[in-house]
Design a protein around this motif. Structure first.
Motif, PDB file in Angstrom:
ATOM      1  N   HIS A  63       0.842  -1.199   0.000  1.00  0.00           N
ATOM      2  CA  HIS A  63       0.000   0.000   0.000  1.00  0.00           C
ATOM      3  C   HIS A  63       0.880   1.253   0.000  1.00  0.00           C
ATOM      4  CE1 HIS A  63      -3.906  -2.009   0.562  1.00  0.00           C
ATOM      5  NE2 HIS A  63      -3.127  -2.955   1.073  1.00  0.00           N
ATOM      6  N   GLU A  64       1.796   1.269  -0.909  1.00  0.00           N
ATOM      7  CA  GLU A  64       2.781   2.348  -1.004  1.00  0.00           C
ATOM      8  C   GLU A  64       2.115   3.697  -1.300  1.00  0.00           C
ATOM      9  OE1 GLU A  64       6.824   3.192  -3.575  1.00  0.00           O
ATOM     10  OE2 GLU A  64       5.284   1.872  -4.389  1.00  0.00           O
ATOM     11  N   ARG A  65       2.655   4.725  -0.659  1.00  0.00           N
ATOM     12  CA  ARG A  65       2.184   6.094  -0.917  1.00  0.00           C
ATOM     13  C   ARG A  65       2.967   6.677  -2.089  1.00  0.00           C
ATOM     14  NH1 ARG A  65       2.798  10.526   3.676  1.00  0.00           N
ATOM     15  NH2 ARG A  65       4.576   9.209   4.003  1.00  0.00           N
ATOM     16  N   VAL A  66       2.242   7.220  -3.022  1.00  0.00           N
ATOM     17  CA  VAL A  66       2.872   7.980  -4.097  1.00  0.00           C
ATOM     18  C   VAL A  66       2.165   9.325  -4.191  1.00  0.00           C
ATOM     19  CG1 VAL A  66       3.597   5.959  -5.438  1.00  0.00           C
ATOM     20  CG2 VAL A  66       1.395   7.041  -5.909  1.00  0.00           C
ATOM     21  N   THR A  67       2.901  10.329  -4.608  1.00  0.00           N
ATOM     22  CA  THR A  67       2.318  11.656  -4.775  1.00  0.00           C
ATOM     23  C   THR A  67       2.045  11.865  -6.252  1.00  0.00           C
ATOM     24  OG1 THR A  67       3.520  12.457  -2.857  1.00  0.00           O
ATOM     25  CG2 THR A  67       2.625  14.113  -4.347  1.00  0.00           C
ATOM     26  N   ASN A  68       0.788  12.126  -6.528  1.00  0.00           N
ATOM     27  CA  ASN A  68       0.359  12.327  -7.911  1.00  0.00           C
ATOM     28  C   ASN A  68      -0.349  13.668  -7.987  1.00  0.00           C
ATOM     29  OD1 ASN A  68      -0.322  12.024 -10.555  1.00  0.00           O
ATOM     30  ND2 ASN A  68      -1.789  10.360 -10.232  1.00  0.00           N
ATOM     31  N   GLN A  69       0.266  14.608  -8.678  1.00  0.00           N
ATOM     32  CA  GLN A  69      -0.277  15.960  -8.804  1.00  0.00           C
ATOM     33  C   GLN A  69      -0.559  16.559  -7.420  1.00  0.00           C
ATOM     34  OE1 GLN A  69      -3.588  15.616 -11.556  1.00  0.00           O
ATOM     35  NE2 GLN A  69      -2.223  15.464 -13.303  1.00  0.00           N
ATOM     36  N   HIS A  70       0.421  16.470  -6.528  1.00  0.00           N
ATOM     37  CA  HIS A  70       0.396  17.057  -5.179  1.00  0.00           C
ATOM     38  C   HIS A  70      -0.587  16.372  -4.236  1.00  0.00           C
ATOM     39  CE1 HIS A  70       2.888  20.199  -6.847  1.00  0.00           C
ATOM     40  NE2 HIS A  70       1.981  20.435  -7.770  1.00  0.00           N
ATOM     41  N   VAL A  71      -1.081  15.199  -4.596  1.00  0.00           N
ATOM     42  CA  VAL A  71      -1.996  14.455  -3.725  1.00  0.00           C
ATOM     43  C   VAL A  71      -1.369  13.096  -3.432  1.00  0.00           C
ATOM     44  CG1 VAL A  71      -4.291  13.419  -3.524  1.00  0.00           C
ATOM     45  CG2 VAL A  71      -4.017  15.633  -4.665  1.00  0.00           C
ATOM     46  N   ASP A  72      -1.343  12.703  -2.144  1.00  0.00           N
ATOM     47  CA  ASP A  72      -0.840  11.385  -1.764  1.00  0.00           C
ATOM     48  C   ASP A  72      -1.920  10.346  -2.030  1.00  0.00           C
ATOM     49  OD1 ASP A  72       1.576  12.419  -0.941  1.00  0.00           O
ATOM     50  OD2 ASP A  72       0.969  12.572   1.167  1.00  0.00           O
ATOM     51  N   VAL A  73      -1.565   9.299  -2.769  1.00  0.00           N
ATOM     52  CA  VAL A  73      -2.529   8.246  -3.090  1.00  0.00           C
ATOM     53  C   VAL A  73      -1.909   6.877  -2.805  1.00  0.00           C
ATOM     54  CG1 VAL A  73      -3.670   9.623  -4.869  1.00  0.00           C
ATOM     55  CG2 VAL A  73      -1.833   8.076  -5.513  1.00  0.00           C
ATOM     56  N   CYS A  74      -2.785   5.882  -2.568  1.00  0.00           N
ATOM     57  CA  CYS A  74      -2.352   4.494  -2.400  1.00  0.00           C
ATOM     58  C   CYS A  74      -2.409   3.831  -3.771  1.00  0.00           C
ATOM     59  CB  CYS A  74      -3.262   3.753  -1.419  1.00  0.00           C
ATOM     60  SG  CYS A  74      -2.861   1.992  -1.323  1.00  0.00           S
ATOM     61  N   THR A  75      -1.251   3.373  -4.217  1.00  0.00           N
ATOM     62  CA  THR A  75      -1.198   2.783  -5.552  1.00  0.00           C
ATOM     63  C   THR A  75      -1.994   1.483  -5.619  1.00  0.00           C
ATOM     64  OG1 THR A  75       0.889   1.741  -4.950  1.00  0.00           O
ATOM     65  CG2 THR A  75       0.999   3.784  -6.198  1.00  0.00           C
ATOM     66  N   TYR A  76      -1.888   0.672  -4.575  1.00  0.00           N
ATOM     67  CA  TYR A  76      -2.550  -0.634  -4.593  1.00  0.00           C
ATOM     68  C   TYR A  76      -4.069  -0.480  -4.602  1.00  0.00           C
ATOM     69  CZ  TYR A  76      -3.900  -5.338  -3.306  1.00  0.00           C
ATOM     70  OH  TYR A  76      -4.484  -6.567  -3.280  1.00  0.00           O
ATOM     71  N   CYS A  77      -4.604   0.288  -3.656  1.00  0.00           N
ATOM     72  CA  CYS A  77      -6.060   0.440  -3.575  1.00  0.00           C
ATOM     73  C   CYS A  77      -6.607   1.147  -4.812  1.00  0.00           C
ATOM     74  CB  CYS A  77      -6.445   1.197  -2.315  1.00  0.00           C
ATOM     75  SG  CYS A  77      -6.202   0.239  -0.808  1.00  0.00           S
TER      76      CYS A  77
END
Ligand SMILES: [Zn+2]
Length: 81
Positions: free
Chosen positions: A41-55
């Motif tokens: 459930h890694e956190r990545v920042t996409n366009q200044h928003v932190d998202v869970c890649t897995y979910c």
């Protein structure tokens, strides 16, 4: 009041049932499992928003699930912001 008075009943039961090596091995195994879940459930920042890649990939292909997701909040015992 001693430290023992603050220990949970679940922790006391582990001490009654297991020796210290068993407890350490169990803790190490569970920590490793939690680390694997966190990596999934890694956190990545996409366009200044932190998202869970897995979910985001699993549950909502057209929607990005904010991080921390439900799984990370459950691991951390935190409520939804
Ligand atoms: Zn997630």
């Amino acid at each position: 009041m001693s430290r023992w008075d603050d220990v949970s009943e679940a922790a006391k039961q582990l001490i009654y049932d297991l020796n210290e090596l068993d407890i350490a091995e169990s803790l190490a195994s569970r920590n490793a499992a939690a680390d694997r879940v966190r990596a999934l459930h890694e956190r990545v920042t996409n366009q200044h928003v932190d998202v869970c890649t897995y979910c985001s990939a699993r549950d909502y292909p057209a929607y990005e699930v904010p991080w921390p997701c439900d799984t990370i909040r459950a691991l951390d015992n935190t409520e939804e912001p």
